[in-house]
Design a protein around this motif. Structure first.
Motif, short mmCIF file in Angstrom:
data_model
loop_
_atom_site.label_atom_id
_atom_site.label_comp_id
_atom_site.label_asym_id
_atom_site.label_seq_id
_atom_site.Cartn_x
_atom_site.Cartn_y
_atom_site.Cartn_z
N ARG A 3 -47.60 -28.02 37.21
CA ARG A 3 -46.58 -28.93 37.78
C ARG A 3 -45.96 -29.75 36.66
NH1 ARG A 3 -44.11 -28.13 41.24
NH2 ARG A 3 -44.86 -26.86 42.82
N ASP A 56 -35.40 -30.01 43.19
CA ASP A 56 -35.29 -28.56 43.40
C ASP A 56 -35.00 -27.86 42.09
OD1 ASP A 56 -35.65 -29.15 46.07
OD2 ASP A 56 -33.57 -28.71 46.65
N ARG A 59 -38.21 -27.63 40.09
CA ARG A 59 -39.08 -26.56 40.63
C ARG A 59 -38.56 -25.18 40.21
NH1 ARG A 59 -39.78 -30.23 44.81
NH2 ARG A 59 -38.00 -29.46 46.00
N ALA A 60 -37.25 -25.00 40.22
CA ALA A 60 -36.67 -23.72 39.81
C ALA A 60 -36.98 -23.43 38.34
CB ALA A 60 -35.17 -23.72 40.06
N GLU A 62 -39.44 -24.67 36.61
CA GLU A 62 -40.88 -24.42 36.54
C GLU A 62 -41.20 -22.98 36.94
OE1 GLU A 62 -45.00 -26.08 38.50
OE2 GLU A 62 -43.11 -26.40 39.55
N SER A 63 -40.56 -22.49 38.01
CA SER A 63 -40.86 -21.15 38.51
C SER A 63 -40.53 -20.06 37.49
CB SER A 63 -40.12 -20.88 39.82
OG SER A 63 -38.74 -20.66 39.60
N ALA A 64 -39.57 -20.33 36.62
CA ALA A 64 -39.16 -19.34 35.62
C ALA A 64 -39.98 -19.46 34.33
CB ALA A 64 -37.68 -19.51 35.30
N ASP A 67 -46.13 -17.70 31.82
CA ASP A 67 -47.48 -18.06 31.39
C ASP A 67 -47.75 -17.77 29.92
OD1 ASP A 67 -48.18 -18.83 34.00
OD2 ASP A 67 -48.63 -16.75 34.53
N ARG A 103 -35.08 -15.06 32.74
CA ARG A 103 -35.72 -15.56 33.99
C ARG A 103 -35.03 -16.82 34.47
NH1 ARG A 103 -40.50 -14.41 31.10
NH2 ARG A 103 -41.00 -16.63 30.96
N VAL A 107 -32.88 -17.39 38.10
CA VAL A 107 -33.21 -18.47 39.04
C VAL A 107 -32.06 -19.47 39.16
CG1 VAL A 107 -34.75 -20.44 39.40
CG2 VAL A 107 -35.70 -18.24 38.74
#
Length: 170
Positions: A3, A56, A59-60, A62-64, A67, A103, A107
């Motif tokens: 997060r 939002d 979060r977008a 972060e999602s891209a 790891d 990525r 997104v």
């Protein structure tokens, strides 16, 4: 990705100008600095707008994020960027950075109201680079690790970190 640390998201306008960068050292939300004096970084997503709340958008991003942190980069040659070709940069060679840009593009481009300020610098036009900072010397062939990622709001001459993703916690 863990997060993000965030700050002031409620104050960011839905039509703010945003940028996503990867940094060699961590930054914290709320940090502000002159757009001419960024900490050393590699731009991952050049300036854009969206019609979405900052939460939002964070979060977008972060999602891209992926790891594969930290991201190892190798510095290539020097170049001049900018509309007047007056911004000295050091090109960056890294398949991981290019994949992360892709990525992010996938997104971000699907978010409501997305508009890239200069679409020529997205997708096939993306050229990973570090803008020259007087206190940082790198040479062609040098290698370093990008350790964090940040979402920043650009307002006039100032950049403010809204969300930070620390690679040591990813």
């Amino acid at each position: 990705m863990k997060r993000p640390d965030t700050v002031g998201m409620g104050s960011a306008s839905a039509r703010s100008l945003w940028v996503v960068v990867a940094l060699f050292e961590a930054v914290t939300p709320g940090m502000s600095f002159s757009r001419r004096e960024w900490p050393p970084h590699v731009t991952l997503a050049s300036p854009f707008v969206v019609e979405a709340p900052a939460e939002d958008l964070a979060r977008a991003v972060e999602s891209a994020g992926g790891d594969e942190w930290p991201l190892r980069v190798r510095f290539g040659g020097r170049a001049m960027f900018g509309a007047r070709h007056d911004v000295p940069v050091q090109l960056v060679e890294s398949a991981d950075v290019v994949a992360l840009h892709e990525r992010l593009a996938v997104v971000l481009e699907t978010m409501p109201g997305f508009v890239a300020r200069d679409p020529r610098h997205w997708r096939q036009g993306y050229r990973p680079h570090m803008t020259h900072v007087p206190t940082v010397a790198v040479h062609t062939g040098d290698s370093r690790e990008l350790r964090s990622m940040a979402l920043a709001e650009l307002a006039g001459p100032t950049a403010t970190v809204i969300a930070a993703f620390d690679g040591s916690r990813m």
